[in-house]
Scaffold this motif. Structure first.
Motif, short mmCIF file in Angstrom:
data_model
loop_
_atom_site.label_atom_id
_atom_site.label_comp_id
_atom_site.label_asym_id
_atom_site.label_seq_id
_atom_site.Cartn_x
_atom_site.Cartn_y
_atom_site.Cartn_z
N LYS A 95 65.94 27.70 21.18
CA LYS A 95 65.00 26.70 21.67
C LYS A 95 64.44 25.94 20.48
O LYS A 95 64.10 26.51 19.45
CB LYS A 95 63.88 27.36 22.47
CG LYS A 95 64.38 27.87 23.81
CD LYS A 95 63.25 28.35 24.68
CE LYS A 95 63.80 28.85 26.01
NZ LYS A 95 62.73 29.38 26.85
N CYS A 96 64.33 24.64 20.62
CA CYS A 96 63.91 23.74 19.54
C CYS A 96 62.43 23.89 19.21
O CYS A 96 61.60 23.88 20.12
CB CYS A 96 64.22 22.31 19.96
SG CYS A 96 63.75 21.09 18.72
N TRP A 137 60.73 21.63 17.70
CA TRP A 137 60.14 20.30 17.64
C TRP A 137 59.76 19.74 19.00
O TRP A 137 59.04 18.76 19.08
CB TRP A 137 61.08 19.32 16.93
CG TRP A 137 61.22 19.66 15.47
CD1 TRP A 137 60.24 19.62 14.53
CD2 TRP A 137 62.39 20.09 14.79
NE1 TRP A 137 60.73 20.01 13.31
CE2 TRP A 137 62.05 20.31 13.44
CE3 TRP A 137 63.70 20.32 15.19
CZ2 TRP A 137 62.96 20.73 12.48
CZ3 TRP A 137 64.61 20.75 14.25
CH2 TRP A 137 64.25 20.95 12.90
N HIS A 138 60.28 20.33 20.08
CA HIS A 138 59.88 19.87 21.41
C HIS A 138 59.95 21.03 22.39
O HIS A 138 60.59 22.05 22.12
CB HIS A 138 60.74 18.68 21.86
CG HIS A 138 62.12 19.03 22.34
ND1 HIS A 138 63.15 19.35 21.50
CD2 HIS A 138 62.61 19.13 23.60
CE1 HIS A 138 64.24 19.61 22.22
NE2 HIS A 138 63.93 19.50 23.49
N ASN A 139 59.29 20.87 23.52
CA ASN A 139 59.24 21.91 24.54
C ASN A 139 60.50 21.82 25.40
O ASN A 139 60.82 20.75 25.90
CB ASN A 139 58.00 21.69 25.42
CG ASN A 139 57.31 22.98 25.76
OD1 ASN A 139 57.87 24.06 25.59
ND2 ASN A 139 56.09 22.87 26.23
N GLU A 140 61.19 22.92 25.57
CA GLU A 140 62.39 22.90 26.40
C GLU A 140 62.61 24.23 27.08
O GLU A 140 62.14 25.27 26.62
CB GLU A 140 63.61 22.50 25.57
CG GLU A 140 63.96 23.46 24.45
CD GLU A 140 65.17 23.01 23.66
OE1 GLU A 140 65.79 22.01 24.02
OE2 GLU A 140 65.50 23.68 22.68
N LYS A 141 63.34 24.20 28.20
CA LYS A 141 63.61 25.42 28.97
C LYS A 141 64.88 26.12 28.51
O LYS A 141 64.97 27.33 28.50
CB LYS A 141 63.71 25.08 30.45
CG LYS A 141 62.36 24.68 31.04
CD LYS A 141 62.45 24.54 32.54
CE LYS A 141 61.07 24.28 33.10
NZ LYS A 141 61.02 23.11 33.95
N CYS A 166 69.06 19.43 16.94
CA CYS A 166 68.70 19.54 18.36
C CYS A 166 69.38 18.44 19.15
O CYS A 166 69.19 17.26 18.86
CB CYS A 166 67.18 19.47 18.55
SG CYS A 166 66.73 19.60 20.29
N CYS A 190 66.26 16.54 21.44
CA CYS A 190 65.37 15.51 20.87
C CYS A 190 66.00 14.74 19.72
O CYS A 190 65.46 13.74 19.27
CB CYS A 190 64.05 16.14 20.43
SG CYS A 190 64.16 17.22 18.98
#
Length: 83
Positions: free
Chosen positions: A30-31, A33-37, A52, A55
């Motif tokens: 999971k990155c 730098w940003h929120n992700e599922k 990534c 993003c």
């Protein structure tokens, strides 16, 4: 406050990014730098860098540490080189 050298920066870049982020068997995580599922951060083992596909951000261990710990470049280098 000790200054960092070019060698410190090189050493920090060699710090295994896998010691900062847990990657799955396909080398994705999971990155930071940003929120992700679902994981979209790809590890490139040969260069110890990440990219990534969610993003578009790429970076080395220093950039990952800066994001994870909210640190400046110098602070991240010091963390990664135990200075």
């Amino acid at each position: 406050d000790s200054l960092i050298t070019e060698q410190d920066v090189l050493n920090a870049k060699m710090y295994p990014v896998t010691d900062l982020i847990k990657f799955n068997s396909q080398n994705f995580a999971k990155c930071p730098w940003h929120n992700e599922k679902s994981p979209s951060l790809k590890l490139y083992k040969q260069t110890n860098t990440v990219h990534c596909f969610g993003c578009g951000k790429s970076g080395d261990t220093i950039e990952v540490a800066r994001s994870l710990f909210g640190e400046s470049f110098i602070q991240a280098v010091k963390r990664l080189t135990n200075k």
